[in-house]
Design a protein around this motif. Structure first.
Motif, PDB file in Angstrom:
ATOM      1  N   TYR A  46       0.108  -4.364   2.969  1.00  0.00           N
ATOM      2  CA  TYR A  46      -0.811  -3.204   3.186  1.00  0.00           C
ATOM      3  C   TYR A  46      -2.086  -3.293   3.951  1.00  0.00           C
ATOM      4  O   TYR A  46      -2.456  -2.869   4.900  1.00  0.00           O
ATOM      5  CB  TYR A  46      -1.149  -2.777   1.627  1.00  0.00           C
ATOM      6  CG  TYR A  46      -2.275  -2.048   1.652  1.00  0.00           C
ATOM      7  CD1 TYR A  46      -2.439  -0.590   2.023  1.00  0.00           C
ATOM      8  CD2 TYR A  46      -3.367  -2.373   0.501  1.00  0.00           C
ATOM      9  CE1 TYR A  46      -3.327   0.105   1.844  1.00  0.00           C
ATOM     10  CE2 TYR A  46      -4.235  -1.479   0.282  1.00  0.00           C
ATOM     11  CZ  TYR A  46      -4.350  -0.247   0.814  1.00  0.00           C
ATOM     12  OH  TYR A  46      -5.269   0.806   0.415  1.00  0.00           O
ATOM     13  N   LEU A  47      -2.707  -4.567   3.692  1.00  0.00           N
ATOM     14  CA  LEU A  47      -3.831  -5.023   4.275  1.00  0.00           C
ATOM     15  C   LEU A  47      -3.580  -5.310   5.777  1.00  0.00           C
ATOM     16  O   LEU A  47      -4.549  -5.016   6.622  1.00  0.00           O
ATOM     17  CB  LEU A  47      -4.421  -6.074   3.449  1.00  0.00           C
ATOM     18  CG  LEU A  47      -5.216  -5.727   2.111  1.00  0.00           C
ATOM     19  CD1 LEU A  47      -5.826  -7.108   1.551  1.00  0.00           C
ATOM     20  CD2 LEU A  47      -6.167  -4.629   2.220  1.00  0.00           C
ATOM     21  N   GLN A  48      -2.630  -6.084   6.057  1.00  0.00           N
ATOM     22  CA  GLN A  48      -2.361  -6.221   7.388  1.00  0.00           C
ATOM     23  C   GLN A  48      -1.966  -5.112   8.208  1.00  0.00           C
ATOM     24  O   GLN A  48      -2.540  -5.072   9.654  1.00  0.00           O
ATOM     25  CB  GLN A  48      -1.128  -7.255   7.471  1.00  0.00           C
ATOM     26  CG  GLN A  48      -1.612  -8.725   7.164  1.00  0.00           C
ATOM     27  CD  GLN A  48      -0.135  -9.672   7.117  1.00  0.00           C
ATOM     28  OE1 GLN A  48       1.056  -9.119   6.833  1.00  0.00           O
ATOM     29  NE2 GLN A  48      -0.350 -10.871   7.530  1.00  0.00           N
ATOM     30  N   PHE A  49      -1.512  -4.099   7.589  1.00  0.00           N
ATOM     31  CA  PHE A  49      -0.956  -3.288   8.337  1.00  0.00           C
ATOM     32  C   PHE A  49      -2.490  -2.135   8.708  1.00  0.00           C
ATOM     33  O   PHE A  49      -2.670  -1.672   9.772  1.00  0.00           O
ATOM     34  CB  PHE A  49      -0.273  -1.795   7.565  1.00  0.00           C
ATOM     35  CG  PHE A  49      -0.203  -0.588   7.799  1.00  0.00           C
ATOM     36  CD1 PHE A  49       0.490  -0.249   8.967  1.00  0.00           C
ATOM     37  CD2 PHE A  49      -0.881   0.399   7.435  1.00  0.00           C
ATOM     38  CE1 PHE A  49       0.576   1.150   9.310  1.00  0.00           C
ATOM     39  CE2 PHE A  49      -0.944   1.657   7.625  1.00  0.00           C
ATOM     40  CZ  PHE A  49      -0.209   2.173   8.734  1.00  0.00           C
ATOM     41  N   ALA A  50      -3.374  -2.124   7.809  1.00  0.00           N
ATOM     42  CA  ALA A  50      -4.671  -1.477   7.849  1.00  0.00           C
ATOM     43  C   ALA A  50      -5.638  -2.106   9.017  1.00  0.00           C
ATOM     44  O   ALA A  50      -6.139  -1.585   9.803  1.00  0.00           O
ATOM     45  CB  ALA A  50      -5.324  -1.464   6.509  1.00  0.00           C
ATOM     46  N   ARG A  51      -5.180  -3.351   9.117  1.00  0.00           N
ATOM     47  CA  ARG A  51      -6.197  -4.174   9.855  1.00  0.00           C
ATOM     48  C   ARG A  51      -5.996  -3.886  11.563  1.00  0.00           C
ATOM     49  O   ARG A  51      -6.813  -3.840  12.315  1.00  0.00           O
ATOM     50  CB  ARG A  51      -6.242  -5.826   9.791  1.00  0.00           C
ATOM     51  CG  ARG A  51      -7.036  -6.574  10.763  1.00  0.00           C
ATOM     52  CD  ARG A  51      -8.322  -6.417  10.350  1.00  0.00           C
ATOM     53  NE  ARG A  51      -9.321  -7.203  11.188  1.00  0.00           N
ATOM     54  CZ  ARG A  51      -9.693  -6.793  12.323  1.00  0.00           C
ATOM     55  NH1 ARG A  51      -9.196  -5.656  12.859  1.00  0.00           N
ATOM     56  NH2 ARG A  51     -10.505  -7.721  13.122  1.00  0.00           N
ATOM     57  N   VAL A  56     -12.638  -3.369  12.359  1.00  0.00           N
ATOM     58  CA  VAL A  56     -13.091  -4.118  11.186  1.00  0.00           C
ATOM     59  C   VAL A  56     -12.498  -3.384   9.973  1.00  0.00           C
ATOM     60  O   VAL A  56     -12.405  -2.266   9.801  1.00  0.00           O
ATOM     61  CB  VAL A  56     -14.708  -3.925  11.147  1.00  0.00           C
ATOM     62  CG1 VAL A  56     -15.165  -4.625   9.811  1.00  0.00           C
ATOM     63  CG2 VAL A  56     -15.334  -4.383  12.411  1.00  0.00           C
ATOM     64  N   LEU A  57     -11.962  -4.401   9.139  1.00  0.00           N
ATOM     65  CA  LEU A  57     -11.285  -4.196   7.692  1.00  0.00           C
ATOM     66  C   LEU A  57     -12.258  -4.217   6.480  1.00  0.00           C
ATOM     67  O   LEU A  57     -12.762  -5.364   6.462  1.00  0.00           O
ATOM     68  CB  LEU A  57     -10.073  -4.857   7.526  1.00  0.00           C
ATOM     69  CG  LEU A  57      -9.351  -4.892   6.340  1.00  0.00           C
ATOM     70  CD1 LEU A  57      -9.197  -3.266   6.128  1.00  0.00           C
ATOM     71  CD2 LEU A  57      -8.047  -5.887   6.133  1.00  0.00           C
ATOM     72  N   VAL A  58     -12.662  -3.301   6.157  1.00  0.00           N
ATOM     73  CA  VAL A  58     -13.311  -3.447   4.703  1.00  0.00           C
ATOM     74  C   VAL A  58     -12.575  -3.112   3.465  1.00  0.00           C
ATOM     75  O   VAL A  58     -11.876  -2.088   3.442  1.00  0.00           O
ATOM     76  CB  VAL A  58     -14.614  -2.500   4.796  1.00  0.00           C
ATOM     77  CG1 VAL A  58     -15.260  -2.316   3.569  1.00  0.00           C
ATOM     78  CG2 VAL A  58     -15.462  -2.595   5.964  1.00  0.00           C
ATOM     79  N   VAL A  59     -12.574  -3.931   2.567  1.00  0.00           N
ATOM     80  CA  VAL A  59     -11.777  -3.897   1.364  1.00  0.00           C
ATOM     81  C   VAL A  59     -12.646  -3.631   0.057  1.00  0.00           C
ATOM     82  O   VAL A  59     -13.566  -4.728  -0.165  1.00  0.00           O
ATOM     83  CB  VAL A  59     -10.690  -5.070   1.305  1.00  0.00           C
ATOM     84  CG1 VAL A  59      -9.785  -4.811   0.152  1.00  0.00           C
ATOM     85  CG2 VAL A  59      -9.899  -5.134   2.456  1.00  0.00           C
ATOM     86  N   GLU A  89      -7.874 -14.109   6.294  1.00  0.00           N
ATOM     87  CA  GLU A  89      -8.397 -14.445   7.578  1.00  0.00           C
ATOM     88  C   GLU A  89      -8.570 -12.786   8.003  1.00  0.00           C
ATOM     89  O   GLU A  89      -9.766 -12.562   8.679  1.00  0.00           O
ATOM     90  CB  GLU A  89      -7.631 -14.982   8.295  1.00  0.00           C
ATOM     91  CG  GLU A  89      -8.298 -15.219   9.768  1.00  0.00           C
ATOM     92  CD  GLU A  89      -7.445 -16.286  10.736  1.00  0.00           C
ATOM     93  OE1 GLU A  89      -7.886 -16.352  11.727  1.00  0.00           O
ATOM     94  OE2 GLU A  89      -6.420 -16.861  10.153  1.00  0.00           O
ATOM     95  N   PHE A  90      -7.644 -11.815   7.949  1.00  0.00           N
ATOM     96  CA  PHE A  90      -7.991 -10.511   8.485  1.00  0.00           C
ATOM     97  C   PHE A  90      -8.813  -9.509   7.894  1.00  0.00           C
ATOM     98  O   PHE A  90      -8.942  -8.616   8.060  1.00  0.00           O
ATOM     99  CB  PHE A  90      -6.460 -10.040   8.627  1.00  0.00           C
ATOM    100  CG  PHE A  90      -5.547 -10.112   7.344  1.00  0.00           C
ATOM    101  CD1 PHE A  90      -5.551  -9.075   6.343  1.00  0.00           C
ATOM    102  CD2 PHE A  90      -4.777 -11.050   7.162  1.00  0.00           C
ATOM    103  CE1 PHE A  90      -4.954  -9.045   5.262  1.00  0.00           C
ATOM    104  CE2 PHE A  90      -4.088 -11.216   6.093  1.00  0.00           C
ATOM    105  CZ  PHE A  90      -3.865 -10.136   5.212  1.00  0.00           C
ATOM    106  N   VAL A  91      -9.389  -9.963   6.593  1.00  0.00           N
ATOM    107  CA  VAL A  91     -10.297  -9.235   5.922  1.00  0.00           C
ATOM    108  C   VAL A  91     -11.627  -9.600   6.598  1.00  0.00           C
ATOM    109  O   VAL A  91     -11.929 -10.647   6.325  1.00  0.00           O
ATOM    110  CB  VAL A  91     -10.125  -9.174   4.315  1.00  0.00           C
ATOM    111  CG1 VAL A  91     -11.159  -8.759   3.645  1.00  0.00           C
ATOM    112  CG2 VAL A  91      -8.817  -8.919   3.941  1.00  0.00           C
TER     113      VAL A  91
END
Length: 543
Positions: A46-51, A56-59, A89-91
């Motif tokens: 889910y987070l990799q898809f969003a990145r 910039v990815l904010v969680v 790393e991708f966050v």
């Protein structure tokens, strides 16, 4: 040196400033929000898809106080959940959101993309609809992840055994969050000394009938027991007063007894144990009940006395005794176990005579099917079991936070401490906010049971009540009151016979608690090698 992931964890105000700077620099922002109690492969996808959808990815993750998935959730405290995300790393940034939804954060971040799971694609949940409206109003768009790898944190947690090290991390996070440490717990225990307390309620003699199970009866399918002996203990208001004295307070017990010769000796018996008392002969006899025990197992409980509510004349006499003992008291405790010593008129009488300011703290407890928790409305705090709370709210199916919200608003009380028995304690209090739309928010804390062994629950309810009430009356916070009550309960249930927890005993117990010690073996990941060598030195090599 690898940069610390802590640099990625920002508070809401800091992330809002950072987002503004990123937008000014022409960078795009994608935002994901959730609980992330256990980061599993579904979360990673889910987070990799969003990145891939922005620069910039904010969680953001929901803070502990706002998670309503059960009394022992979140399983991982918010600080550790944030670290788990920050090491990816991708966050790019992680923020702990103190609100129940992401709405406030979305207003501040104004992300270009907001990513939700596919289960929200057809959702009409008003909370999600509000989030969608905010994103689109600021020119962003909502995208749904396909969720091709499906996991559930809740399902995973059900398959996990209790982890002692994780329990300590959770306790450490709770203590850090609320400033609970060796100094604050020692200061709280010192403040108990000589505090004047009035305890009013049912005085009940609990008889433990010790039996040997010899099989089934000859004349029917009934258990056959051989009586071996009997032991008697005080419970309810009597046990609460004795526990207060054991913790160093100066309690006065007000209750009703019979007119028999034994009743007339009780004031002297309590005085020998540090409790002054006013025991009025307003019942036919002393309230009593019996518990039958075989092989350390409680088989059943038998009530030997019916409820005997005070009539109007008796109520006036008890109210006069109560009022005469209020001068100089810092705490009043109601103990309603349904035997008639606590009545609505008596509660109103106390409420009418307490000063509007600088009066004693009032804490109440209602135990048993005949007790009236609603009758204790207006108390500063209430201590109840989960079953009592649910039965009073007429709600056996909702989450415990929803039940607590109903009770806080119905009873007009400022705090609830709910016993989950062997699972632990949970405290609830209204959130402090100036936003009228957020007036229904709760602050909550879960404290897992600290007991290694649960041998006998006799006296544990009174230990929780006395310890929590003393903490609140001496200026301690509700989280501190819950923590000290959990410690007292752990001592009480670890032995048979309802022996009262002594102040020195509780102090010794606290001195051994690893979450209070800065030099616990369970160190956070930021501990240096020198820290670990000092705390857990290597074993000497054999010669």
């Amino acid at each position: 040196m690898t940069p610390s992931p802590q640099r990625k964890i920002l508070d809401p105000a800091a992330i809002a400033r950072q987002a503004a700077a990123l937008r000014a620099a022409g960078r795009t922002i994608v935002h994901c929000h959730g609980c992330f109690d256990i980061v599993h492969p579904g979360h990673i996808r889910y987070l990799q898809f969003a990145r891939q959808l922005a620069d910039v990815l904010v969680v953001s993750l929901t803070g502990d106080d706002r998670i309503q998935k059960g009394p022992d959730r979140p399983y991982i405290p918010q600080e550790l959940r944030a670290e788990n995300l920050a090491v990816l790393e991708f966050v790019d940034y992680v923020v702990i959101d103190p609100h129940p939804t992401a709405c406030e954060l979305l207003e501040a971040l104004r992300p270009d993309v907001y990513v939700k799971g596919r289960e929200y694609a057809g959702s009409s949940d008003p909370r999600f609809e509000r989030e969608r409206e905010i994103v689109e109003r600021h020119g962003g768009r909502v995208i749904f992840h396909s969720g091709d790898v499906v996991f559930s944190s809740t399902g995973l947690l059900r398959s996990l055994a209790r982890d002692q090290q994780l329990d300590e991390h959770r306790l450490r996070a709770l203590c850090n969050r609320h400033g609970i440490d060796t100094a604050s717990t020692r200061g709280a225990l010192d403040a108990f000394t000589d505090l004047r307390v009035v305890v009013i309620g049912d005085l009940i003699r609990e008889r433990y009938v010790i039996c040997d199970a010899v099989g089934t009866a000859d004349d029917g399918p009934a258990l056959s027991l051989r009586r071996l002996g009997e032991q008697s203990y005080w419970c309810a208001a009597g046990a609460t007063a004795l526990q207060l004295a054991a913790l160093g307070a100066r309690p006065t017990l007000i209750s009703v007894v019979g007119s028999d010769p034994e009743s007339r000796t009780l004031e002297a018996q309590f005085a020998e144990r540090g409790v002054s008392s006013v025991l009025l002969p307003e019942r036919p006899d002393i309230a009593s009940r019996s518990t039958f025990v075989a092989d350390d197992t409680r088989l059943f409980k038998l009530s030997d006395s019916p409820a005997h509510p005070l009539d109007s004349s008796a109520e006036r006499r008890v109210a006069a005794a109560l009022r005469s003992r209020l001068a100089g008291a810092g705490l009043v405790i109601w103990c309603d176990h349904g035997y008639g010593a606590v009545t609505p008129g008596l509660v109103r009488s106390l409420r009418d005579h307490l000063p509007a300011e600088n009066g004693p703290k009032v804490v109440g407890a209602a135990v048993g099917p005949q007790a009236d928790l609603l009758g204790l409305a207006g108390a500063d705090a209430l201590v109840v079991s989960e079953r009592q709370a649910r039965e009073t709210a007429h709600d056996m199916g909702s989450g415990l936070p929803a039940v607590a919200w109903k009770l806080l608003h119905t009873l007009g009380t400022g705090a609830l401490l709910i016993s989950l028995r062997k699972r632990g304690l949970m405290s609830f209090r209204p959130g402090v906010t100036s936003d009228p739309a957020a007036a229904d928010r709760l602050r909550s804390d879960f404290i897992p049971s600290l007991a290694v062994f649960h041998i006998d629950p006799l006296g544990s309810d009174e230990t929780i009540l006395a310890t929590a009430a003393l903490t609140l009356a001496t200026g301690g916070s509700l989280p501190l009151a819950g923590y000290l009550a959990a410690c007292g309960e752990a001592i009480a249930v670890s032995r048979a016979g309802g022996r009262h927890v002594q102040a020195a005993e509780l102090a010794d117990w606290l001195g051994q608690r690893p979450e209070l010690r800065p030099e616990s073996r369970f160190q956070p990941d930021s501990a240096t090698p020198a820290d670990l060598a000092r705390i857990a030195p290597p074993l000497p090599m054999p010669s």
